[in-house]
Scaffold this active site. Structure first.
Site, PDB file in Angstrom:
ATOM      1  N   GLY A  22       0.676  -1.252   0.071  1.00 24.91           N
ATOM      2  CA  GLY A  22       0.088  -0.165   0.029  1.00 24.91           C
ATOM      3  C   GLY A  22       0.805   1.282  -0.042  1.00 24.91           C
ATOM      4  O   GLY A  22       0.326   2.416   0.381  1.00 24.91           O
ATOM      5  N   SER A  23       2.082   1.271  -0.456  1.00 22.26           N
ATOM      6  CA  SER A  23       2.893   2.399  -0.535  1.00 22.26           C
ATOM      7  C   SER A  23       2.403   3.394  -1.230  1.00 22.26           C
ATOM      8  O   SER A  23       2.210   4.672  -1.111  1.00 22.26           O
ATOM      9  CB  SER A  23       4.293   2.156  -0.788  1.00 22.26           C
ATOM     10  OG  SER A  23       4.478   1.663  -1.907  1.00 22.26           O
ATOM     11  N   ASN A  24       1.775   3.191  -2.599  1.00 21.95           N
ATOM     12  CA  ASN A  24       1.191   4.081  -3.490  1.00 21.95           C
ATOM     13  C   ASN A  24      -0.197   4.567  -3.001  1.00 21.95           C
ATOM     14  O   ASN A  24      -0.492   5.764  -2.883  1.00 21.95           O
ATOM     15  CB  ASN A  24       0.992   3.199  -4.880  1.00 21.95           C
ATOM     16  CG  ASN A  24       1.784   3.720  -5.710  1.00 21.95           C
ATOM     17  OD1 ASN A  24       2.454   4.782  -5.964  1.00 21.95           O
ATOM     18  ND2 ASN A  24       2.269   2.466  -6.551  1.00 21.95           N
ATOM     19  N   HIS A  47      -0.080   0.714 -14.124  1.00 27.23           N
ATOM     20  CA  HIS A  47       0.659  -0.415 -14.615  1.00 27.23           C
ATOM     21  C   HIS A  47       2.182  -0.074 -14.666  1.00 27.23           C
ATOM     22  O   HIS A  47       2.710   0.752 -15.099  1.00 27.23           O
ATOM     23  CB  HIS A  47       0.094  -1.029 -15.596  1.00 27.23           C
ATOM     24  CG  HIS A  47       0.927  -2.132 -15.927  1.00 27.23           C
ATOM     25  ND1 HIS A  47       0.507  -3.533 -15.459  1.00 27.23           N
ATOM     26  CD2 HIS A  47       1.813  -2.586 -16.843  1.00 27.23           C
ATOM     27  CE1 HIS A  47       1.229  -4.465 -15.902  1.00 27.23           C
ATOM     28  NE2 HIS A  47       1.844  -4.004 -16.961  1.00 27.23           N
ATOM     29  N   ASN A  77      -6.211   2.607 -13.088  1.00 23.74           N
ATOM     30  CA  ASN A  77      -5.299   1.749 -12.450  1.00 23.74           C
ATOM     31  C   ASN A  77      -4.147   2.185 -12.823  1.00 23.74           C
ATOM     32  O   ASN A  77      -3.595   2.947 -13.902  1.00 23.74           O
ATOM     33  CB  ASN A  77      -5.425   0.460 -13.189  1.00 23.74           C
ATOM     34  CG  ASN A  77      -4.143  -0.840 -12.925  1.00 23.74           C
ATOM     35  OD1 ASN A  77      -4.127  -0.744 -11.380  1.00 23.74           O
ATOM     36  ND2 ASN A  77      -3.713  -1.376 -13.399  1.00 23.74           N
ATOM     37  N   ILE A  93     -11.288  -6.424 -11.769  1.00 25.88           N
ATOM     38  CA  ILE A  93     -12.556  -5.865 -11.428  1.00 25.88           C
ATOM     39  C   ILE A  93     -13.963  -6.528 -11.886  1.00 25.88           C
ATOM     40  O   ILE A  93     -13.987  -6.827 -12.894  1.00 25.88           O
ATOM     41  CB  ILE A  93     -12.582  -4.504 -11.528  1.00 25.88           C
ATOM     42  CG1 ILE A  93     -11.236  -3.740 -10.938  1.00 25.88           C
ATOM     43  CG2 ILE A  93     -13.918  -3.755 -11.238  1.00 25.88           C
ATOM     44  CD1 ILE A  93     -11.052  -3.947  -9.655  1.00 25.88           C
TER      45      ILE A  93
END
Length: 211
Positions: free
Chosen positions: A30-32, A122, A120, A106
């Site tokens: 979850g750093s982003n 990538h 998203n 999703i």
């Protein structure tokens, strides 16, 4: 830098825009997600309302607690049906969804409920090195093995197919013969942290201008 969808990277801020409530979907560290949340902490028109994870031990849940952001976990069987997920999104008045290291496909029910409102990031220059199984270090290893001279990030809308939605923006970094997949990963992460939150803001500004 290359912007590919139909918006200007120079949209002015407008405090008259209605607040957009964002849900971030994440599967791992979850750093982003944290970087995005911190970017919007002082923004009056964008609120990170919810963190959604698909693993109960994902470290992004700890980040959410530290940031004071509500979080919820839905395991795989719930993603297959999606009813409970949609109910929670509706309860939290979610307007827009951001995938930040989210590894599940999703469900169509969510895609239909949020048309052109799911984006998203990538870790490669699509259409290269995309598709099922192409995530994280798998991507960087493939880039190095192929002898590529550049890599980067692609920010795109989400559709029914992995990494096939309309591209919004791409940002590149050099890959040299001396690079390992770890050093390429570090370069790509730097691009993610620098550009992803800003592009999210530009997409939301453009959405607001349509209404």
């Amino acid at each position: 830098m290359q912007f590919l969808a139909h918006f200007s990277p120079f949209c002015a801020d407008n405090n008259l825009y209605m607040t957009k409530n964002i849900a971030i979907f994440a599967s791992g560290s979850g750093s982003n997600a944290e970087n995005i949340a911190r970017y919007f902490q002082e923004n009056d028109t964008v609120k990170i309302k919810l963190i959604v994870a698909n693993k109960s031990d994902a470290y992004v849940l700890e980040r959410a607690r530290n940031l004071g952001i509500p979080s919820v976990v839905f395991l795989k069987k719930e993603w297959d049906k999606a009813d409970n997920i949609l109910a929670v999104l509706k309860e939290n008045d979610i307007d827009f969804i951001v995938l930040a290291g989210f590894l599940l496909r999703i469900p169509e029910a969510i895609l239909h409920a949020y048309p052109n409102k799911i984006i998203n990031i990538h870790p490669a220059l699509l259409p290269k090195y995309g598709g099922k199984g192409m995530y994280g270090d798998n991507v960087h290893k493939a880039v190095v093995a192929a002898g590529e001279t550049e890599s980067g990030i692609t920010i795109h809308y989400v559709n029914e197919e992995y990494d096939k939605g309309e591209m919004i923006a791409q940002f590149t970094c050099e890959v040299t013969p001396a690079d390992t997949y770890e050093t390429v990963a570090a370069k790509v992460h730097a691009l993610e942290y620098e550009h992803f939150p800003r592009v999210i803001k530009e997409v939301l500004n453009t959405e607001s201008q349509k209404h």
